[in-house]
Design an enzyme around this catalytic site. Structure first.
Site, PDB file in Angstrom:
ATOM      1  N   ASN A   1       0.831  -1.209   0.000  1.00  0.00           N
ATOM      2  CA  ASN A   1       0.000   0.000   0.000  1.00  0.00           C
ATOM      3  C   ASN A   1       0.863   1.255   0.000  1.00  0.00           C
ATOM      4  O   ASN A   1       1.920   1.315   0.626  1.00  0.00           O
ATOM      5  CB  ASN A   1      -1.013   0.000   1.152  1.00  0.00           C
ATOM      6  CG  ASN A   1      -0.435  -0.259   2.514  1.00  0.00           C
ATOM      7  OD1 ASN A   1       0.544  -0.978   2.666  1.00  0.00           O
ATOM      8  ND2 ASN A   1      -1.053   0.328   3.521  1.00  0.00           N
TER       9      ASN A   1
ATOM     10  N   GLU B   1      -3.083  -4.563  -3.050  1.00  0.00           N
ATOM     11  CA  GLU B   1      -3.597  -5.495  -4.067  1.00  0.00           C
ATOM     12  C   GLU B   1      -3.677  -4.821  -5.435  1.00  0.00           C
ATOM     13  O   GLU B   1      -3.321  -5.397  -6.460  1.00  0.00           O
ATOM     14  CB  GLU B   1      -5.003  -5.990  -3.679  1.00  0.00           C
ATOM     15  CG  GLU B   1      -5.054  -6.799  -2.404  1.00  0.00           C
ATOM     16  CD  GLU B   1      -5.271  -5.959  -1.154  1.00  0.00           C
ATOM     17  OE1 GLU B   1      -4.792  -4.800  -1.098  1.00  0.00           O
ATOM     18  OE2 GLU B   1      -5.907  -6.470  -0.219  1.00  0.00           O
TER      19      GLU B   1
ATOM     20  N   CYS C   1     -10.767  -3.367  -4.006  1.00  0.00           N
ATOM     21  CA  CYS C   1      -9.755  -4.330  -4.500  1.00  0.00           C
ATOM     22  C   CYS C   1     -10.427  -5.603  -5.010  1.00  0.00           C
ATOM     23  O   CYS C   1     -10.003  -6.182  -6.003  1.00  0.00           O
ATOM     24  CB  CYS C   1      -8.736  -4.648  -3.409  1.00  0.00           C
ATOM     25  SG  CYS C   1      -7.595  -3.292  -3.132  1.00  0.00           S
TER      26      CYS C   1
END
Ligand code: THU
Length: 162
Positions: free
Chosen positions: A61, A74, A114
């Site tokens: 992230n 992701e 995501c």
């Protein structure tokens, strides 16, 4: 009115029971936590994608002081895969997380955005994407397709006129 139900299936296991390929993916996701940039949340996420051609991509992230401008691990990983290997199918994604601020009790599962982003590639490639969710205590939850995390998903193939 007819009641209809959607069932999802997931598997609970632990790191030691994974095969060597999947252990490697989880280890890479864990290593990727080091490069997570999460000064605001203190919540570090690592995601490793295995492509059909054996290519392995890790992402983490990346936060921003303008909060919505950051991106989840992701999507960093799968968008890199989509950008650089557009015609190669995604087989598996391994995801892990740690928090600098609190103890993670439950397994971390991808956020809705995501799931939708992973679903897009699953529909595009016409093959399921296996998702391994790793908890810091080494317990693992597995789904064999994003549809098990996002039943009733919004699918582009149903929108023929797009
Ligand atoms: N985060 C991810 O990277 N993946 C998810 O599926 C959920 C949340 C990140 C976003 C943000 O940087 C931090 O975790 C806290 O929400």
């Amino acid at each position: 009115m007819i009641e209809k139900k959607i069932t999802t299936t997931f598997y609970q296991t632990d790191f030691s029971s994974l095969n060597s390929e999947e252990k490697d993916l989880v280890n890479r996701a864990k290593n990727s936590l080091e490069a997570a940039y999460a000064p605001y949340s203190g919540f570090l996420v690592g995601a490793t994608v295995l492509l059909e051609n054996g290519e392995i991509i890790s992402g983490n992230n990346q936060e921003n002081v303008a909060y919505p401008s950051g991106l989840c691990a992701e999507r960093v990983a799968i968008f890199y895969a989509g950008a650089n290997f557009p015609n190669v199918k995604i087989k598996t994604i391994a995801i892990t997380a740690v928090s600098k601020k609190f103890e993670i009790k439950d397994i971390i599962s991808p956020c809705g955005a995501c799931r939708q982003a992973i679903a897009e590639y699953e529909v595009k490639q016409e093959n399921d994407i296996r998702i391994l969710l790793h908890h810091p205590d080494d317990s693992i939850l597995i789904v064999n397709a994003v549809s098990d995390l996002l039943p009733f998903m919004f699918k582009s193939k149903e929108l023929k006129n797009y």
